[in-house]
Design a protein around this motif. Structure first.
Motif, PDB file in Angstrom:
ATOM      1  N   LEU A  41     -38.989 -51.341  25.688  1.00  0.00           N
ATOM      2  CA  LEU A  41     -38.838 -50.319  24.655  1.00  0.00           C
ATOM      3  C   LEU A  41     -39.972 -50.408  23.634  1.00  0.00           C
ATOM      4  O   LEU A  41     -40.565 -49.383  23.260  1.00  0.00           O
ATOM      5  CB  LEU A  41     -37.481 -50.491  23.961  1.00  0.00           C
ATOM      6  CG  LEU A  41     -37.161 -49.538  22.807  1.00  0.00           C
ATOM      7  CD1 LEU A  41     -37.091 -48.112  23.308  1.00  0.00           C
ATOM      8  CD2 LEU A  41     -35.866 -49.933  22.128  1.00  0.00           C
TER       9      LEU A  41
ATOM     10  N   ARG B  20     -43.290 -49.317  25.327  1.00  0.00           N
ATOM     11  CA  ARG B  20     -43.341 -47.881  25.622  1.00  0.00           C
ATOM     12  C   ARG B  20     -43.369 -47.048  24.344  1.00  0.00           C
ATOM     13  O   ARG B  20     -44.012 -45.999  24.275  1.00  0.00           O
ATOM     14  CB  ARG B  20     -42.105 -47.515  26.465  1.00  0.00           C
ATOM     15  CG  ARG B  20     -41.968 -46.051  26.819  1.00  0.00           C
ATOM     16  CD  ARG B  20     -43.005 -45.602  27.813  1.00  0.00           C
ATOM     17  NE  ARG B  20     -42.814 -44.209  28.167  1.00  0.00           N
ATOM     18  CZ  ARG B  20     -43.260 -43.188  27.432  1.00  0.00           C
ATOM     19  NH1 ARG B  20     -43.940 -43.409  26.318  1.00  0.00           N
ATOM     20  NH2 ARG B  20     -43.039 -41.949  27.823  1.00  0.00           N
ATOM     21  N   PHE B  21     -42.666 -47.536  23.302  1.00  0.00           N
ATOM     22  CA  PHE B  21     -42.579 -46.792  22.049  1.00  0.00           C
ATOM     23  C   PHE B  21     -42.877 -47.735  20.882  1.00  0.00           C
ATOM     24  O   PHE B  21     -41.959 -48.247  20.240  1.00  0.00           O
ATOM     25  CB  PHE B  21     -41.191 -46.167  21.891  1.00  0.00           C
ATOM     26  CG  PHE B  21     -40.802 -45.250  23.010  1.00  0.00           C
ATOM     27  CD1 PHE B  21     -41.261 -43.941  23.036  1.00  0.00           C
ATOM     28  CD2 PHE B  21     -39.985 -45.701  24.044  1.00  0.00           C
ATOM     29  CE1 PHE B  21     -40.900 -43.092  24.066  1.00  0.00           C
ATOM     30  CE2 PHE B  21     -39.630 -44.861  25.073  1.00  0.00           C
ATOM     31  CZ  PHE B  21     -40.099 -43.554  25.101  1.00  0.00           C
TER      32      PHE B  21
ATOM     33  N   ALA C 164     -35.141 -40.928  17.877  1.00  0.00           N
ATOM     34  CA  ALA C 164     -35.664 -40.928  19.250  1.00  0.00           C
ATOM     35  C   ALA C 164     -36.835 -39.969  19.392  1.00  0.00           C
ATOM     36  O   ALA C 164     -36.822 -38.853  18.854  1.00  0.00           O
ATOM     37  CB  ALA C 164     -34.566 -40.557  20.227  1.00  0.00           C
ATOM     38  N   ARG C 165     -37.857 -40.412  20.135  1.00  0.00           N
ATOM     39  CA  ARG C 165     -39.043 -39.574  20.330  1.00  0.00           C
ATOM     40  C   ARG C 165     -38.899 -38.653  21.537  1.00  0.00           C
ATOM     41  O   ARG C 165     -39.560 -37.625  21.622  1.00  0.00           O
ATOM     42  CB  ARG C 165     -40.274 -40.461  20.483  1.00  0.00           C
ATOM     43  CG  ARG C 165     -40.495 -41.338  19.259  1.00  0.00           C
ATOM     44  CD  ARG C 165     -41.671 -42.276  19.423  1.00  0.00           C
ATOM     45  NE  ARG C 165     -41.673 -43.285  18.372  1.00  0.00           N
ATOM     46  CZ  ARG C 165     -42.552 -44.276  18.286  1.00  0.00           C
ATOM     47  NH1 ARG C 165     -43.503 -44.391  19.208  1.00  0.00           N
ATOM     48  NH2 ARG C 165     -42.480 -45.152  17.306  1.00  0.00           N
TER      49      ARG C 165
ATOM     50  N   GLU D 104     -36.038 -40.358  27.063  1.00  0.00           N
ATOM     51  CA  GLU D 104     -36.160 -41.733  27.562  1.00  0.00           C
ATOM     52  C   GLU D 104     -35.979 -42.739  26.426  1.00  0.00           C
ATOM     53  O   GLU D 104     -35.283 -43.750  26.573  1.00  0.00           O
ATOM     54  CB  GLU D 104     -37.517 -41.948  28.229  1.00  0.00           C
ATOM     55  CG  GLU D 104     -37.706 -43.369  28.784  1.00  0.00           C
ATOM     56  CD  GLU D 104     -39.129 -43.644  29.220  1.00  0.00           C
ATOM     57  OE1 GLU D 104     -39.385 -44.777  29.685  1.00  0.00           O
ATOM     58  OE2 GLU D 104     -39.981 -42.743  29.085  1.00  0.00           O
ATOM     59  N   HIS D 105     -36.600 -42.428  25.299  1.00  0.00           N
ATOM     60  CA  HIS D 105     -36.480 -43.300  24.131  1.00  0.00           C
ATOM     61  C   HIS D 105     -35.016 -43.409  23.693  1.00  0.00           C
ATOM     62  O   HIS D 105     -34.511 -44.512  23.404  1.00  0.00           O
ATOM     63  CB  HIS D 105     -37.334 -42.739  22.986  1.00  0.00           C
ATOM     64  CG  HIS D 105     -37.505 -43.692  21.846  1.00  0.00           C
ATOM     65  ND1 HIS D 105     -38.017 -43.310  20.635  1.00  0.00           N
ATOM     66  CD2 HIS D 105     -37.236 -45.024  21.731  1.00  0.00           C
ATOM     67  CE1 HIS D 105     -38.064 -44.353  19.820  1.00  0.00           C
ATOM     68  NE2 HIS D 105     -37.590 -45.411  20.473  1.00  0.00           N
TER      69      HIS D 105
ATOM     70  N   ALA E 258     -32.673 -46.801  23.704  1.00  0.00           N
ATOM     71  CA  ALA E 258     -32.079 -47.254  22.452  1.00  0.00           C
ATOM     72  C   ALA E 258     -30.563 -47.373  22.578  1.00  0.00           C
ATOM     73  O   ALA E 258     -29.956 -48.344  22.110  1.00  0.00           O
ATOM     74  CB  ALA E 258     -32.451 -46.305  21.319  1.00  0.00           C
TER      75      ALA E 258
END
Length: 605
Positions: free
Chosen positions: A257, A260-261, A295-296, A299-300, A304
């Protein structure tokens, strides 16, 4: 207790009969006795709601505690299975009898369904037939801890004597809760103090930067958090360096996580905001709405949600007025939450961690500088000179700071060699700087005039001119192949070993002071150096042991140095150092560096 009790039954139990007073006293005595020895919060809750129902004939008895601005249902006796779900938590400002009793710190009574709905219309779905309600605030010195709620079948308005009895009952419960809260607080404070003490010890146990970060995260999980992450500023970016959880698979998920973010530095909340402002951020409850808002993309949000985050506390890592990074503590599957009281404690831990991290970073920088200086004081390789075989071995003590040993071999004249072995007193950057200065000076002086007396005289003058703080011992040797001799000058150093067919012996050299004490006339010794002979110069780490006379170590070195006779020099030097090292480890003394430099004459000229 029957499922339903009429208003008459209630009056009979609380207001009627000749034995009412004695019955109430017996009931109170049982309550006080049980609550006085209740060992924990759960026991107080069980006793309180059970006695409340049994003593009054209430069809429902509840106990709710005040947690900040939230009422939390902690015990229920009777009632619907939907009650805990609907009234598990609710704001203290809610339009509900228990909340009003806490806000106004008084008993709330409602006789009959019409009276309940007139005051609380929002409860229409909860009151389907005739009911009466009494809510008792739990007060200690006008400090509200929560409320006991009693629901009766039928219409019943308690008399003043009934309210006095119920009020005494509530006071007894409140005192028990307050006692256990005080006890829990004392235990928690003691545990926090012990945790801080343990934290200080662990954080001080290493000066390695990454080890310190790992220690910070390891300390937090699972005592303070289900998740802990440490983010540090590197190259102007906030990077996650450590993530900790008891489950390795979840650590991998969190790392995915974060990778990726990555943290948004400009976000109004979270680690980026804490880094910018230097102010802690508390999230008592992480709701799904929060996750959706932050959340972006889908997937984010999915990642989460998979972490089951419940509560978070993000604190800055501040040392010497500088924000180094961010420490994030998160409760997840344990379903615990952080409150205002946790912020100061977490900030205290963060301050200690930040100081340890800052010290580790500073130490790493100093160590790197010292290592670079030490590399400048140690030759990358020994020169290849016809007619000579050379070998060296440097063995650091294993400390994080660099030592003061240095050596060099310099070709001079018609195929002759200068050997230098020295030891700067002290460790770290200053010692490494002096080492580099000594090596450079010896090389420069030897090029101009390699005569031992001349070189040591110039080194003595250098100490006076440059005000060098460290003392330095040094042995200086130069060969003369034409004469088959070896000339040695010494500045407070241990004597070299000469190894030949007859064995090994120490070369006797007149005593002299280290460089930097005061200039003096250095004596030189010239000895035969035939073909096949080997000379060995070394530092005191090879022979010195705590609680052992130096002569014992020198005798050991003479015995072990026999391995140098005849064997390939590189192999023999390694064998010698290992044998001497084994003796150091056995004696429990490996506190100093070991340096050995050997030169063998291969052929006569």
């Amino acid at each position: 207790m029957t499922e339903r009790a009429s208003a008459g039954d209630v009056s009979a139990r609380l207001s009627g009969g000749d034995d009412v007073s004695s019955q109430r006293l017996r009931q109170l005595a049982r309550v006080i006795a049980e609550l006085a020895v209740a060992p924990d919060f759960e026991t107080v809750v069980d006793v309180a709601v059970a006695h409340a129902g049994d003593a009054t004939g209430a069809i429902v008895a509840t106990l709710s505690v005040l947690d900040g601005e939230t009422m939390r249902l902690v015990g229920i006796h009777g009632g619907s299975s939907t009650t805990p779900r609907k009234w598990g938590t609710y704001p203290v400002g809610a339009d509900a009898p228990a909340a009003q009793a806490v806000r106004e710190r008084r008993i709330i009574t409602l006789a009959g369904r019409a009276s309940i709905l007139a005051r609380y219309p929002s409860l229409a779905g909860d009151v389907n037939d005739e009911r009466s309600v009494v809510c008792l605030p739990l007060l200690v010195r006008q400090r509200a801890l929560g409320a006991i709620g009693l629901v009766f079948a039928g219409i019943w308005k308690p008399a003043q004597s009934d309210l006095e009895f119920l009020g005494t009952f509530a006071d007894t419960c409140a005192q028990a809760l307050d006692r256990l809260r005080a006890l829990d607080s004392a235990r928690a404070n003691a545990a926090k103090l012990q945790f801080l003490a343990d934290t200080s010890v662990v954080l001080a146990s290493s000066l390695d930067f990454h080890t310190t970060l790992a220690n910070v995260a390891r300390l937090a999980v699972p005592t303070l958090a289900d998740w802990c992450s440490v983010e540090m500023v590197e190259d102007g970016q906030l990077r996650t360096l450590v993530v900790a959880h008891v489950d390795p698979e979840k650590v991998a998920l969190a790392e995915k996580l974060q990778k990726r973010f990555p943290t948004d530095h400009d976000a109004s909340h979270g680690a980026g905001a804490v880094l910018r402002t230097g102010r802690s951020e508390l999230l008592p409850r992480i709701t799904d709405d929060m996750l959706v808002a932050l959340a972006r993309d889908d997937e984010h949000l999915a990642l989460a949600r998979s972490l089951a985050l419940r509560s978070a506390l993000i604190v800055p890592l501040i040392a010497r007025g500088r924000v180094l990074g961010v420490l994030s503590l998160i409760w997840a599957e344990s379903n615990r939450t952080y409150g205002p009281d946790d912020v100061g404690f977490a900030e205290d831990i963060a301050r200690r961690a930040a100081i340890a991290i800052d010290n580790a970073q500073l130490h790493s920088q100093i160590s790197e500088a010292a290592l670079n200086l030490q590399r400048a004081a140690l030759p990358e390789s020994l020169p290849s000179v016809a007619g000579w075989e050379m070998a060296a071995r440097y063995l650091p003590a294993g400390r994080t700071e660099v030592g003061g040993d240095f050596y060099d071999a310099i070709e001079c004249g018609e195929g002759d060699v200068v050997l230098v072995v020295g030891d700067v007193m002290g460790r770290g950057v200053s010692a490494a700087a002096t080492m580099a200065q000594m090596r450079s000076a010896v090389r420069a002086y030897a090029v101009i005039d390699p005569e031992p007396k001349t070189v040591l005289h110039k080194l003595d003058r250098l100490f006076g001119a440059d005000d060098i703080a460290q003392l330095v011992t040094l042995i200086y040797l130069i060969t003369d192949r034409n004469k088959g001799e070896l000339t040695i000058a010494n500045a407070g150093h241990l004597p070299p070993l000469l190894i030949g067919e007859a064995g090994a012996r120490l070369v006797e050299i007149p005593a002299s002071l280290p460089l930097g004490v005061r200039p003096e006339e250095r004596q030189v010794v010239t000895i035969p150096f035939p073909a096949g002979a080997t000379v060995l110069a070394y530092t005191d780490g090879l022979v010195e042991r705590r609680d052992e006379d130096i002569d014992v170590g020198l005798a050991r070195a003479r015995e072990y140095a026999r391995v140098l006779a005849g064997a390939p020099l590189e192999t023999a030097v390694v064998a010698l150092v290992e044998k001497m090292r084994d003796a150091r480890l056995v004696s429990g003394d490996a506190s100093d560096d070991v340096t050995v430099l050997a030169l063998r004459r291969l052929t006569a000229r």
